[in-house]
Design an enzyme around this catalytic site. Structure first.
Site, PDB file in Angstrom:
ATOM      1  N   SER A   1      35.490  33.078  31.888  1.00  9.41           N
ATOM      2  CA  SER A   1      36.914  32.719  31.812  1.00  9.41           C
ATOM      3  C   SER A   1      37.820  33.872  32.219  1.00  9.41           C
ATOM      4  CB  SER A   1      37.256  32.247  30.402  1.00  9.41           C
ATOM      5  OG  SER A   1      36.989  33.284  29.475  1.00  9.41           O
TER       6      SER A   1
ATOM      7  N   LEU B   1      39.665  35.933  35.608  1.00  9.92           N
ATOM      8  CA  LEU B   1      40.556  35.391  36.644  1.00  9.92           C
ATOM      9  C   LEU B   1      39.816  34.456  37.607  1.00  9.92           C
ATOM     10  CD1 LEU B   1      43.385  35.410  37.848  1.00  9.92           C
ATOM     11  CD2 LEU B   1      42.725  37.406  39.206  1.00  9.92           C
ATOM     12  N   ALA B   2      38.590  34.840  38.028  1.00 13.23           N
ATOM     13  CA  ALA B   2      37.852  33.999  38.988  1.00 13.23           C
ATOM     14  C   ALA B   2      37.433  32.681  38.327  1.00 13.23           C
ATOM     15  CB  ALA B   2      36.624  34.748  39.502  1.00 13.23           C
TER      16      ALA B   2
ATOM     17  N   SER C   1      38.760  41.000  33.736  1.00 17.59           N
ATOM     18  CA  SER C   1      39.999  40.889  34.539  1.00 17.59           C
ATOM     19  C   SER C   1      41.210  41.358  33.742  1.00 17.59           C
ATOM     20  CB  SER C   1      40.296  39.442  34.940  1.00 17.59           C
ATOM     21  OG  SER C   1      39.194  38.802  35.450  1.00 17.59           O
TER      22      SER C   1
ATOM     23  N   ALA D   1      42.188  44.923  34.085  1.00 23.08           N
ATOM     24  CA  ALA D   1      42.520  45.498  35.398  1.00 23.08           C
ATOM     25  C   ALA D   1      43.941  46.045  35.360  1.00 23.08           C
ATOM     26  CB  ALA D   1      42.367  44.444  36.485  1.00 23.08           C
ATOM     27  N   GLN D   2      44.069  47.309  35.736  1.00 26.78           N
ATOM     28  CA  GLN D   2      45.395  47.934  35.667  1.00 26.78           C
ATOM     29  C   GLN D   2      46.077  47.926  37.020  1.00 26.78           C
ATOM     30  OE1 GLN D   2      44.528  51.889  34.258  1.00 26.78           O
ATOM     31  NE2 GLN D   2      44.244  51.223  32.155  1.00 26.78           N
TER      32      GLN D   2
ATOM     33  N   GLY E   1      45.994  46.358  40.353  1.00 28.19           N
ATOM     34  CA  GLY E   1      46.724  45.213  40.866  1.00 28.19           C
ATOM     35  C   GLY E   1      45.938  44.408  41.882  1.00 28.19           C
TER      36      GLY E   1
ATOM     37  N   GLU F   1      46.413  52.859  46.380  1.00 21.13           N
ATOM     38  CA  GLU F   1      45.231  53.363  45.685  1.00 21.13           C
ATOM     39  C   GLU F   1      44.264  53.943  46.701  1.00 21.13           C
ATOM     40  OE1 GLU F   1      43.705  50.808  42.444  1.00 21.13           O
ATOM     41  OE2 GLU F   1      45.477  49.594  42.797  1.00 21.13           O
TER      42      GLU F   1
ATOM     43  N   HIS G   1      34.001  54.392  38.658  1.00 21.14           N
ATOM     44  CA  HIS G   1      35.438  54.724  38.745  1.00 21.14           C
ATOM     45  C   HIS G   1      35.591  56.197  38.429  1.00 21.14           C
ATOM     46  CE1 HIS G   1      39.731  54.731  38.269  1.00 21.14           C
ATOM     47  NE2 HIS G   1      39.794  53.489  38.705  1.00 21.14           N
TER      48      HIS G   1
ATOM     49  N   ARG H   1      36.769  55.493  46.707  1.00 19.23           N
ATOM     50  CA  ARG H   1      36.348  55.752  45.331  1.00 19.23           C
ATOM     51  C   ARG H   1      34.969  56.401  45.212  1.00 19.23           C
ATOM     52  NH1 ARG H   1      37.674  50.754  41.619  1.00 19.23           N
ATOM     53  NH2 ARG H   1      39.798  51.428  41.999  1.00 19.23           N
TER      54      ARG H   1
ATOM     55  N   HIS I   1      31.867  51.041  36.813  1.00 23.39           N
ATOM     56  CA  HIS I   1      33.108  50.251  36.821  1.00 23.39           C
ATOM     57  C   HIS I   1      32.920  48.867  37.427  1.00 23.39           C
ATOM     58  CE1 HIS I   1      37.398  49.582  36.925  1.00 23.39           C
ATOM     59  NE2 HIS I   1      37.447  49.523  38.248  1.00 23.39           N
TER      60      HIS I   1
ATOM     61  N   ARG J   1      33.593  48.980  47.055  1.00 23.29           N
ATOM     62  CA  ARG J   1      34.792  48.117  47.055  1.00 23.29           C
ATOM     63  C   ARG J   1      36.069  48.939  47.253  1.00 23.29           C
ATOM     64  NH1 ARG J   1      38.248  46.531  42.592  1.00 23.29           N
ATOM     65  NH2 ARG J   1      37.025  48.057  41.484  1.00 23.29           N
TER      66      ARG J   1
ATOM     67  N   SER K   1      39.343  43.310  44.294  1.00 22.69           N
ATOM     68  CA  SER K   1      38.586  42.359  43.456  1.00 22.69           C
ATOM     69  C   SER K   1      39.482  41.269  42.871  1.00 22.69           C
ATOM     70  CB  SER K   1      37.835  43.081  42.343  1.00 22.69           C
ATOM     71  OG  SER K   1      38.651  44.061  41.780  1.00 22.69           O
TER      72      SER K   1
HETATM   73  C1  SIN Z   1      42.395  51.046  38.946  1.00 27.38           C
HETATM   74  O1  SIN Z   1      43.483  50.658  38.550  1.00 27.38           O
HETATM   75  O2  SIN Z   1      42.154  52.219  39.232  1.00 27.38           O
HETATM   76  C2  SIN Z   1      41.282  50.061  39.072  1.00 27.38           C
HETATM   77  C3  SIN Z   1      41.591  49.115  40.135  1.00 27.38           C
HETATM   78  C4  SIN Z   1      40.341  48.518  40.672  1.00 27.38           C
HETATM   79  O3  SIN Z   1      39.264  48.759  40.112  1.00 27.38           O
HETATM   80  O4  SIN Z   1      40.430  47.849  41.690  1.00 27.38           O
END
Ligand code: SIN
Length: 551
Positions: free
Chosen positions: A17, A19-20, A48, A51-52, A54, A126, A249, A300, A361, A396, A401
């Site tokens: 449950s 976002l996807a 989800s 997630a910070q 976006g 990012e 991450h 990353r 991550h 990624r 995502s």
């Molecule tokens: C982040 O806010 O650094 C994570 C975003 C992500 O994993 O795509």
């Protein structure tokens, strides 16, 4: 032993449950057909929500689809499926508009005090992005999108959400060969509260169970991220791809008491710089220029490895993020959640350096699917982090995502609706076991055994299958997991199924898949770095590591 368990029929089952999962439920449910959503805890307890950063999406007149595609391919290190990347990137604006229409509130320039551009969305940046293209809702984007989706799903009477229900295994007809993989008819589900197993049947089952960070000792993921969907699909005979690509991450808060808290890459998008100290008494200094021309905003995998190298070189427990060039009032506006969490940890981001370390991550691989979420098994679909559409390749690109989690369910809804009449014609044949076979013993030792095995797996995965790998470490990990898996399988057959046991079994399966895929890839590429094969092998460009359970 066989037990007569309850059987429930639906048109569609969605497992997960986040976002996807909720996007899939919504796209399928809008047809009026009956949808069941199965979720282990509360509906909004998912990765989800955390997630910070976006949603990466081309929204600015100065940005283009080609540039977003290019950044994705570069980060993906020669392993993305370019056609699927393009399809997902180009559908981004439509998916974003859908969720805005449902009520999602992304941060505008006006919200940040830029009056002359008040109605324009603020676009963050990012790692690996050459343009500002990350739509965000402050620094709690995932929570905002999840809020909107939960509300939308709750409005449809034909969608039933089964909270505190844990998927155990898929209901399958006999798998005869790779070319004849059987068919999926639904899923066996444990009602966490009653302990009873329900057989849920439907012409289509969508796995949207998210990530598997809990396979590792240190992770940004919540407790639920056990890789259950990938493990179930593998057991059912689906093709699984690229599990060696675990994204670490680079910047998780390093703090004694606050665990798994992400310091978003968006800080580096606003100019935060990574620094490391030579020793306890020296002032931390910048180091990323030694590793990549994009410095702290490099893709990353490169940043995570650079931090790991610096920590090993200096013997330090962490490195630091420095965002002190931005005044406190602006930081509070742009990063309210991170600011307050840091304050709780005794760190004022406007005045202090933030101690950070890398942690597991995101899984770039997963259940191999088409861009529409179709797996190698008829009747079975997968979306979100548990799926491998080819968008992420070997690493990624940040914030792709959430984009994928909204776009692929939109495509999936279309193909399933088109094919639904045909799909609903096939009914379970005599090879399909509708009853759940369960052990009948309980064991007073159970919790100790489960906790012990769980800790053991997570520790050796961190030590042997982490940011830097070697053949010797991977082989050591393979020996350990083979023993543990046999022990867990026996335990699983003999004792009554519980949520802890289901999760342990899934963790063990996913750990084994990661180790197997890592051993198969004789090169270093993206998030997979093996010191015995330090170079990227151009002959392996676009070659996925695809595995399936032997018949
Ligand atoms: C982040 O806010 O650094 C994570 C975003 C992500 O994993 O795509």
């Amino acid at each position: 032993m066989k037990s007569q368990n309850e059987i429930l029929n639906f048109d569609h089952i969605v497992i997960g449950s986040g976002l996807a999962g909720l996007s899939s439920a919504l796209h399928l449910g809008r047809s009026g057909r009956r949808v069941a959503v199965v979720t282990k805890r509360d509906v909004d307890e998912c990765n989800s929500r955390l997630a910070q950063g976006g949603v990466a999406c081309v929204m600015d007149a100065l940005d283009t689809f080609d540039e977003h595609v290019k950044d994705t391919l570069v980060a993906g290190a020669g392993l993305c499926n370019e056609e699927n990347v393009r399809a997902i990137v180009e559908a981004g604006p439509e998916a974003v508009q859908n969720i805005i229409d449902l009520g999602a509130q992304f941060t505008t320039r006006g919200d940040l005090g830029f009056e002359s551009e008040r109605d324009a969305y603020d676009l963050g940046r990012e790692g690996g992005h050459h343009k500002r293209r990350v739509l965000h809702a402050g620094d709690i984007t995932g929570a905002e999108l999840e809020r909107v989706m939960v509300e939308a799903v709750r409005k449809l009477d034909n969608i039933t959400v089964f909270e505190y229900h844990t998927a155990i295994d898929l209901v399958m007809s006999l798998r005869r060969s790779t070319d004849n993989p059987g068919r999926c008819f639904g899923v066996y589900v444990l009602d966490n509260n009653s302990g009873k197993v329900i057989t849920m049947l439907a012409p289509t089952t969508v796995i949207a169970s998210g990530g598997a960070g809990k396979v590792y000792l240190y992770t940004s993921n919540p407790d639920i991220a056990c890789g259950s969907g990938v493990a179930m699909a593998y057991r059912a005979g689906a093709k699984i791809a690229n599990m060696e690509f675990i994204q670490f991450h680079p910047t998780i808060l390093h703090h004694e008491k606050i665990r798994s808290f992400l310091i978003s890459e968006a800080l580096r998008g606003e100019g935060a710089v990574l620094k490391s100290a030579e020793n306890r008494n020296s002032e931390p200094v910048e180091f990323m220029h030694k590793y990549h021309p994009m410095k702290s905003l490099a893709p990353r995998d490169i940043v995570a490895r650079a931090i790991d190298s610096e920590m090993k070189r200096t013997g330090a427990e962490c490195v630091y993020l420095d965002i002190r060039h931005i005044p406190e009032d602006k930081l509070r506006l742009r990063f309210p959640h991170i600011f307050s969490k840091c304050l709780e940890a005794g760190i004022n981001m406007a005045k202090d350096l933030i101690p950070v370390v890398p942690a597991a991550h995101f899984i770039c691989g997963g259940i191999k699917t088409s861009v529409n979420g179709e797996t190698s098994i008829p009747g079975l679909y997968a979306v979100g982090e548990c799926a491998c559409t080819g968008l992420h390749g070997a690493n990624r690109l940040a914030s792709n995502s959430l984009l994928e989690a909204m776009v692929v369910p939109m495509f999936l809804g279309r193909v399933i609706s088109k094919d639904f009449d045909e799909l609903s014609k096939s009914a379970p044949d005599s090879s399909v076991d509708l009853s759940w076979k369960c052990g009948n013993a309980t064991d007073s030792d159970e919790q100790v055994v489960i906790a012990h095995n769980w800790e053991e797996i997570r520790s050796f995965m961190w030590d042997y299958v982490g940011i830097y790998r070697t053949n010797k470490r991977l082989e050591r990990a393979r020996n350990r997991i083979e023993l543990l898996r046999k022990e867990i399988d026996k335990y699983y057959r003999d004792y009554l199924v519980t949520t802890d046991l289901i999760e342990l079994r899934n963790i063990a399966t996913v750990a084994e898949l990661i180790i197997t895929c890592s051993l198969l890839r004789h090169e270093s590429r993206g998030a997979h770095c093996n010191a015995d094969y330090p170079e990227r092998n151009p002959a392996m460009d676009c070659i996925d590591t695809v595995i399936e359970r032997p018949l």
